[in-house]
Design an enzyme around this catalytic site. Structure first.
Site, short mmCIF file in Angstrom:
data_model
loop_
_atom_site.label_atom_id
_atom_site.label_comp_id
_atom_site.label_asym_id
_atom_site.label_seq_id
_atom_site.Cartn_x
_atom_site.Cartn_y
_atom_site.Cartn_z
N CYS A 172 -0.46 4.12 2.28
CA CYS A 172 -0.22 3.88 3.71
C CYS A 172 1.24 4.11 4.08
O CYS A 172 1.54 4.63 5.14
CB CYS A 172 -0.56 2.44 4.10
SG CYS A 172 -2.07 1.80 3.38
N ASP A 173 2.16 3.65 3.22
CA ASP A 173 3.56 3.51 3.66
C ASP A 173 4.58 4.39 2.93
O ASP A 173 5.75 4.38 3.32
CB ASP A 173 3.99 2.04 3.52
CG ASP A 173 3.16 1.12 4.42
OD1 ASP A 173 2.69 1.62 5.47
OD2 ASP A 173 3.00 -0.06 4.09
N CYS B 246 0.83 -1.20 0.00
CA CYS B 246 0.00 0.00 0.00
C CYS B 246 0.86 1.25 0.00
O CYS B 246 1.46 1.61 1.03
CB CYS B 246 -0.92 -0.02 1.23
SG CYS B 246 -1.88 1.50 1.40
#
Ligand code: NAP
Length: 311
Positions: A135-136, A132
């Site tokens: 997200c990261d 992701c």
């Protein structure tokens, strides 16, 4: 309580079904095991959902869908369903928090990211390996980042990762991308982005953090080891090699092809009163717009099924 419609899965397909069934004045329960919104909440900006001209994030778009479902009376519960009895007039689902009963069931469980399946991948997930970008990406600010895959997700997310990373290298197993032309154009125009063609990641190494990886040139058989710079100590590896349908709960119950649930054009499965919508269904195009359309059709068909039963 016996609900008119139970919807399993709170992504765009499930949320759209909840909006339509709720608006038809049906009692609706929407069950989701994780965050409402589905996998699209990982998308940093959506530019192909009709009307989305401001690259709204997936989280924001599905947040509005969730609020809309609530205004039409849909109840929501967060639970992991582990058992299902879909045959008969009352469909029963069993979750960690209890039992749920409904007259119609819409399966909108979606799909999950496929893993590369190489040694070291599980151990280093969350320690350099990610599925992701939204997200990261920030964890890899200023570091080199590698992306595996050649589809829409890999190439689109590689362009997004270039905003954070020192440089981004896409590793693809062929010498041509599968991604849509407009996504490819953006990638080829990104100066921080380069490609390693005809190559597969065969092994990941690291003691606590991803430190090196082995690549195999699938044409020549040549093996190459990529190591983190000493000063960095690590690098990022983002994997976008497709999706797998989340249909295991219905194994042996619903007809499937490669795990994707088979439906007619009204989203009906082989079991009366059970419908499937969105990415978990066998279909040509997996997008938010087609998931939302599936959800609307499934809810309309569920409504007709209930009316025919005089419910
Ligand atoms: P995808 O289209 O299935 O592409 C998967 C990519 O990973 C392919 O390039 C494939 O290579 C490669 N691959 C598969 N297994 C691999 C393995 N074991 N090792 C290395 N590479 C592997 O998946 P996706 O990109 O996640 O997209 C999923 C769906 O969402 C698609 O329908 C896509 O159109 C849609 N989507 C749309 C958008 C958009 O419209 N903006 C954005 C994201 C996703 P090959 O090419 O050699 O098969």
């Amino acid at each position: 309580m016996i609900y008119d419609v139970i919807i399993l899965g709170g992504g765009p397909a499930g949320l759209s079904a909840a909006i339509y069934a709720g608006r038809a004045r049906r009692s609706v329960l929407l069950i989701e095991k994780g965050a409402f919104g589905g996998q699209i909440i990982q998308s940093s900006g959506i530019e192909n959902y009709p009307g989305s001209i401001e690259r709204e994030s997936g989280e924001s778009l599905t947040g509005r869908m969730s609020a809309q479902a609530e205004t039409f009376g849909a109840e929501r519960v967060t639970d992991t369903v582990t058992g299902v009895l879909p045959e008969g007039k009352i469909k029963t689902l069993t979750g960690a928090k209890g039992k749920y009963e409904g007259r119609a069931l819409i399966v909108a469980t979606g799909a999950a990211p496929t893993r590369i399946g190489c040694p070291g991948e599980s151990e280093l997930t969350g320690r350099g390996v990610s599925y992701c970008a939204t997200c990261d990406a920030a964890f890899f600010e200023g570091l080199p980042v590698y992306v595996v895959g050649g589809g829409d997700s890999a190439v689109e997310e590689a362009v997004y990762l270039a905003k954070f990373a020192r440089n981004v290298t896409v590793i693809h197993r062929r010498d041509a991308l599968r991604a849509a032309k407009y996504i490819q154009d953006a990638a080829f125009a990104e100066p921080k982005l380069s490609f390693i063609w005809n190559s597969a990641v065969t092994e990941l190494h690291g003691d606590g953090l991803l430190e090196s990886m082995t690549l195999k040139n699938v044409k020549t058989g040549e093996m190459t080891v990529i190591e983190a710079d000493k000063a960095d100590g690590t690098f990022g590896l983002f994997v976008f090699v497709g999706m797998s349908p989340m249909s295991e709960l219905f194994d042996g119950l619903l007809d499937t092809e490669n795990g994707y649930i088979l439906t007619d054009e009204g989203m009906a499965t082989n079991i009366p009163g059970v419908f499937a919508a969105g990415d978990v269904r066998k279909k040509l195009l997996r997008q938010v717009v087609t998931a939302a359309a599936d959800g609307a059709i499934a809810a309309a068909r569920a409504e007709k099924y209930l009316a025919d039963l005089h419910c």
